[in-house]
Enzyme design. Sequence first.
Site, short mmCIF file in Angstrom:
data_model
loop_
_atom_site.label_atom_id
_atom_site.label_comp_id
_atom_site.label_asym_id
_atom_site.label_seq_id
_atom_site.Cartn_x
_atom_site.Cartn_y
_atom_site.Cartn_z
N HIS A 1 0.81 -1.24 0.00
CA HIS A 1 0.00 0.00 0.00
C HIS A 1 0.83 1.27 0.00
O HIS A 1 0.32 2.35 -0.23
CB HIS A 1 -0.96 0.01 1.20
N SER B 1 2.92 -7.37 -15.28
CA SER B 1 3.57 -6.29 -16.02
C SER B 1 3.59 -6.65 -17.50
O SER B 1 3.61 -7.83 -17.86
CB SER B 1 5.00 -6.14 -15.51
N SER B 2 3.67 -5.63 -18.36
CA SER B 2 3.72 -5.89 -19.80
C SER B 2 5.02 -6.59 -20.21
O SER B 2 5.11 -7.11 -21.32
CB SER B 2 3.57 -4.59 -20.58
N CYS B 3 6.02 -6.64 -19.32
CA CYS B 3 7.28 -7.30 -19.70
C CYS B 3 7.19 -8.82 -19.65
O CYS B 3 8.15 -9.50 -19.97
CB CYS B 3 8.44 -6.79 -18.87
N TYR C 1 12.47 -10.58 -13.68
CA TYR C 1 11.20 -10.01 -13.21
C TYR C 1 10.04 -10.66 -13.97
O TYR C 1 9.01 -11.02 -13.38
CB TYR C 1 11.25 -8.51 -13.43
N LYS D 1 6.77 -12.75 -12.61
CA LYS D 1 5.40 -12.30 -12.84
C LYS D 1 4.58 -13.35 -13.59
O LYS D 1 3.38 -13.52 -13.34
CB LYS D 1 5.40 -10.96 -13.59
N HIS E 1 12.15 4.14 -13.49
CA HIS E 1 11.68 3.96 -14.86
C HIS E 1 11.91 5.26 -15.63
O HIS E 1 12.25 6.30 -15.06
CB HIS E 1 10.19 3.60 -14.86
O1 GFB Z 1 11.23 2.60 -18.13
P1 GFB Z 1 12.42 1.80 -18.41
O2 GFB Z 1 13.54 1.85 -17.43
O3 GFB Z 1 12.08 0.28 -18.58
O4 GFB Z 1 13.05 2.27 -19.83
P2 GFB Z 1 11.48 -0.71 -19.72
C1 GFB Z 1 12.24 2.45 -20.97
C2 GFB Z 1 13.11 2.96 -22.11
O5 GFB Z 1 13.52 4.31 -21.82
C3 GFB Z 1 14.40 2.19 -22.38
C4 GFB Z 1 14.90 4.45 -22.04
O6 GFB Z 1 14.62 2.10 -23.76
C5 GFB Z 1 15.46 3.07 -21.71
O7 GFB Z 1 16.76 2.91 -22.28
N1 GFB Z 1 15.43 5.55 -21.24
C6 GFB Z 1 15.91 6.74 -21.71
C7 GFB Z 1 15.56 5.59 -19.90
N2 GFB Z 1 16.37 7.52 -20.73
C8 GFB Z 1 16.17 6.82 -19.57
C9 GFB Z 1 16.44 7.11 -18.20
O8 GFB Z 1 17.00 8.14 -17.84
N3 GFB Z 1 16.05 6.16 -17.30
C10 GFB Z 1 15.45 5.01 -17.66
N4 GFB Z 1 15.09 4.13 -16.71
N5 GFB Z 1 15.21 4.69 -18.96
C11 GFB Z 1 10.96 -2.01 -17.57
C12 GFB Z 1 11.31 -3.37 -17.07
O9 GFB Z 1 11.37 -2.02 -18.88
O10 GFB Z 1 9.58 -1.75 -17.57
C13 GFB Z 1 10.54 -3.75 -15.88
O11 GFB Z 1 12.71 -3.43 -16.87
C14 GFB Z 1 9.09 -3.38 -15.95
O12 GFB Z 1 10.69 -5.11 -15.69
C15 GFB Z 1 8.89 -1.98 -16.43
O13 GFB Z 1 8.39 -4.27 -16.78
C16 GFB Z 1 7.44 -1.60 -16.59
O14 GFB Z 1 10.14 -0.27 -20.20
O15 GFB Z 1 12.48 -0.98 -20.78
#
Ligand code: GFB
Length: 315
Positions: A18, A113-115, A142, A146, A185
């Site tokens: 929560h 999750s969508s992953c 992950y 899931k 994220h």
């Molecule tokens: O949101 P994100 O970390 O996760 O990254 P995923 C989404 C995309 O944004 C990737 C780019 O292509 C990253 O390389 N990106 C660009 C960045 N700049 C940045 C930044 O500064 N930070 C981050 N974090 N990303 C996750 C999964 O995948 O999604 C989890 O790893 C989960 O398991 C989650 O399912 C919802 O969308 O790639």
Amino acid sequence: MPDPAYSLGGKRVFVAGHRGMVGSALMRRLEGENCSLLAAGRRELDLLSQQAVAEWFAREKPDAVFLAAAKVGGILANRDQPASFLYENLMIEANIIHAAHEAGVEKLVFLGSSCIYPKFADQPITEDALLTGPLESTNEWYAVAKIAGIKLCQAYRRQYGDDFISAMPTNLYGPGDNYDLKTSHVLPALIRKVHDAKMAGAASIEIWGTGTPMREFMHVDDCADALVFLMKNYSDEGHVNVGTGSDLAILDLAKLVCAVIGYDGEIRLDTSKPDGTPRKLMSSDKLRSLGWEPSITLEDGITRVYRDFLREHTC
Ligand code: GFB
């Protein structure tokens, strides 16, 4: 098959997780329902402990459960902590789902999750794409956890007739998100980077990867509303995608965040960082056909969340 119409009226409803972004959105959303909300902080209940979870369920006797507790993180956190993402998520799910069964919980909604879908699934991704191809390597740990959660719900439903269902939200954002650049994220990371650059008068920001991956984003308040809708109106073995039905490239997302925050510096690419899945737009046809639609557009959502960010992080 259990009756899909489930009333929360007068029920004891446990939101596991929560304090997290989804769990706190569920708590806000459930305030409008005529039910008693149950929650347990980390010190009170260690979700990794089978015994503690079993005892808590036996004592508190919830009628309904939202399983929103999970170890979550962005692409680098997933890649760099495979053991934590696999172990903690498996334990949390197994402990809660089994304890819910033992305690006679009437209805449980598990969040995935969508992953969970294959890296190169046909787009938009329908629910039946599950387990049809290899997973994206950065988040397979992950994803496997899931997928096990979905299967636990299906197995308890088949073997015992428990009314346990699964929902697969797309990439979420909202109040209470994680803004730590190493583990967050992309959307909170962009808000943090663009805000900091604006405040510092910096000439540019840097985003990870090529900027070409496509992602779908949903405000967590829409997600919470969909989850409550599913608890009340859905009862079947198949999981249900929870998304908006549209996506955009990461570079376009960065431009949108710059526009909302009012920053016109350069956007540079750090291609040493991973892109992850090229695209993961989910089909939300199943959810829409049940009668639910999202109501918060991406631009509105980012505007709202930037206001929340300013309140939470700059006071
Ligand atoms: O949101 P994100 O970390 O996760 O990254 P995923 C989404 C995309 O944004 C990737 C780019 O292509 C990253 O390389 N990106 C660009 C960045 N700049 C940045 C930044 O500064 N930070 C981050 N974090 N990303 C996750 C999964 O995948 O999604 C989890 O790893 C989960 O398991 C989650 O399912 C919802 O969308 O790639």
